[in-house]
Design an enzyme around this catalytic site. Structure first.
Site, PDB file in Angstrom:
ATOM      1  N   GLY A   1       0.786  -1.239   0.000  1.00  0.00           N
ATOM      2  CA  GLY A   1       0.000   0.000   0.000  1.00  0.00           C
ATOM      3  C   GLY A   1       0.813   1.281   0.000  1.00  0.00           C
ATOM      4  N   SER A   2       1.995   1.271  -0.645  1.00  0.00           N
ATOM      5  CA  SER A   2       2.734   2.542  -0.694  1.00  0.00           C
ATOM      6  C   SER A   2       1.974   3.569  -1.539  1.00  0.00           C
ATOM      7  CB  SER A   2       4.152   2.328  -1.226  1.00  0.00           C
ATOM      8  OG  SER A   2       4.143   1.962  -2.585  1.00  0.00           O
TER       9      SER A   2
ATOM     10  N   LEU B   1     -11.485  -7.302 -12.100  1.00  0.00           N
ATOM     11  CA  LEU B   1     -12.895  -7.158 -11.775  1.00  0.00           C
ATOM     12  C   LEU B   1     -13.754  -7.585 -12.968  1.00  0.00           C
ATOM     13  CD1 LEU B   1     -12.753  -3.702  -9.961  1.00  0.00           C
ATOM     14  CD2 LEU B   1     -13.083  -5.955  -8.879  1.00  0.00           C
TER      15      LEU B   1
ATOM     16  N   HIS C   1      -0.764   1.047 -13.328  1.00  0.00           N
ATOM     17  CA  HIS C   1      -0.012  -0.075 -13.898  1.00  0.00           C
ATOM     18  C   HIS C   1       1.468   0.297 -14.042  1.00  0.00           C
ATOM     19  CE1 HIS C   1       0.492  -3.864 -15.917  1.00  0.00           C
ATOM     20  NE2 HIS C   1       1.223  -3.245 -16.829  1.00  0.00           N
TER      21      HIS C   1
ATOM     22  N   GLU D   1     -13.527  -3.342 -19.954  1.00  0.00           N
ATOM     23  CA  GLU D   1     -13.775  -4.785 -19.826  1.00  0.00           C
ATOM     24  C   GLU D   1     -12.535  -5.623 -20.106  1.00  0.00           C
ATOM     25  OE1 GLU D   1     -15.766  -2.636 -21.257  1.00  0.00           O
ATOM     26  OE2 GLU D   1     -17.531  -2.768 -19.946  1.00  0.00           O
TER      27      GLU D   1
ATOM     28  N   ASP E   1      -5.971  -4.178 -18.274  1.00  0.00           N
ATOM     29  CA  ASP E   1      -4.947  -3.143 -18.495  1.00  0.00           C
ATOM     30  C   ASP E   1      -5.102  -2.483 -19.870  1.00  0.00           C
ATOM     31  OD1 ASP E   1      -3.870  -3.681 -15.986  1.00  0.00           O
ATOM     32  OD2 ASP E   1      -2.480  -5.171 -16.749  1.00  0.00           O
TER      33      ASP E   1
HETATM   34  C1  GAR Z   1       2.507  -0.881  -7.711  1.00  0.00           C
HETATM   35  O1  GAR Z   1       3.807  -0.666  -8.175  1.00  0.00           O
HETATM   36  C2  GAR Z   1       1.543  -1.040  -8.861  1.00  0.00           C
HETATM   37  O2  GAR Z   1       1.941  -0.393 -10.019  1.00  0.00           O
HETATM   38  C3  GAR Z   1       1.527  -2.518  -9.059  1.00  0.00           C
HETATM   39  O3  GAR Z   1       1.610  -3.061  -7.772  1.00  0.00           O
HETATM   40  C4  GAR Z   1       2.407  -2.211  -6.964  1.00  0.00           C
HETATM   41  C5  GAR Z   1       1.742  -2.068  -5.609  1.00  0.00           C
HETATM   42  O4  GAR Z   1       2.570  -1.395  -4.721  1.00  0.00           O
HETATM   43  N1  GAR Z   1       0.320  -2.904  -9.716  1.00  0.00           N
HETATM   44  C6  GAR Z   1       0.262  -3.868 -10.632  1.00  0.00           C
HETATM   45  O5  GAR Z   1       1.216  -4.532 -10.947  1.00  0.00           O
HETATM   46  C7  GAR Z   1      -1.112  -4.071 -11.238  1.00  0.00           C
HETATM   47  N2  GAR Z   1      -1.034  -4.940 -12.373  1.00  0.00           N
HETATM   48  P1  GAR Z   1       1.997  -0.757  -3.389  1.00  0.00           P
HETATM   49  O6  GAR Z   1       1.150  -1.834  -2.706  1.00  0.00           O
HETATM   50  O7  GAR Z   1       3.212  -0.439  -2.578  1.00  0.00           O
HETATM   51  O8  GAR Z   1       1.202   0.438  -3.747  1.00  0.00           O
END
Ligand code: GAR
Length: 213
Positions: free
Chosen positions: A16-17, A97, A113, A146, A149
């Site tokens: 969750g950064s 989703l 992404h 739908e 990405d």
């Molecule tokens: C992020 O870097 C985001 O771009 C990626 O997951 C990471 C979550 O980091 N998302 C994907 O790869 C979606 N396909 P976080 O939990 O530290 O925010």
């Protein structure tokens, strides 16, 4: 009279950064809307602790508890709407989703992404960029449609791949960019500045590229 922006739900799967960047922007007022609830597809992740520290309600909608993607999606959307969210932000949310989410939140689901779409969609975007040997990758923030990405692109920012990069070092620089780009896009969404025209997203006010000059 100015309309008050709807609050958003933030969906997470991990540390969750990016959620933290959104929480910080909400705290200073820069996000332009409240975070009504943080929804995780699994328990015990760091993002839930970050939300709790910021006094934002949390819900766990466990992917493993549902027989189908459609049922999981309904439960996620139910949770978001129960907390009054008018939009959902997927900030490191690693589930796809079902289309019913887009029907319930039309042009109001934003995904982050870690690559320059349409290159490297899917879960291993950083690793795939390294494997492919590109010298530029980056960050895409887009509306969800739908397909995975795929939806209309709100903003992108490039990140150079350095000769000695591994997935960890490259992802760290990508995340630095994400932590600014995502709140900027969500704030524009909250202000009603993003107009979706087919595959294109028009910014009603200053586009991002012009803001840094
Ligand atoms: C992020 O870097 C985001 O771009 C990626 O997951 C990471 C979550 O980091 N998302 C994907 O790869 C979606 N396909 P976080 O939990 O530290 O925010």
């Amino acid at each position: 009279m100015t309309k008050t922006p709807s609050p958003i739900a933030v969906l997470i799967s991990g540390s969750g950064s990016n959620l933290q960047a959104l929480l910080d922007a909400a705290e200073t007022g820069d996000l332009g809307c409240d975070i009504a609830v943080v929804i995780s597809d699994r328990s015990g992740v760091g993002g839930l602790d970050r939300a709790a520290r910021a006094d934002v309600p949390t819900e766990v909608v466990a992917w493993s508890a549902f027989a189908t993607r459609a049922a999981f999606t309904d439960a996620v959307c139910d949770a978001a709407q129960r907390w009054g969210a008018g939009g959902m932000v997927l900030a490191g949310f690693m589930r796809i989703l079902a289309p019913s989410a887009m029907e319930r939140f039309p042009n109001a689901i934003i995904n982050l992404h870690p690559a320059l779409l349409p290159s490297f969609p899917g879960a291993r975007a950083v690793e795939q960029a390294l494997e492919h040997g590109v010298s530029l990758t980056g960050v895409t923030v887009h509306f969800v449609d739908e397909q995975v990405d795929h939806g209309p692109i709100i903003a992108q920012e490039a990140v150079a791949v350095l000769p000695d990069d591994d997935a960890e070092t490259l992802h760290a620089r990508i995340q630095n960019v994400e932590h600014t780009l995502l709140p900027t896009c969500v704030a524009a969404f909250a202000r009603g500045d993003l107009v979706v025209e087919g595959r294109h997203v028009r910014w009603r006010q200053t586009p991002i590229a012009a803001r840094s000059q």
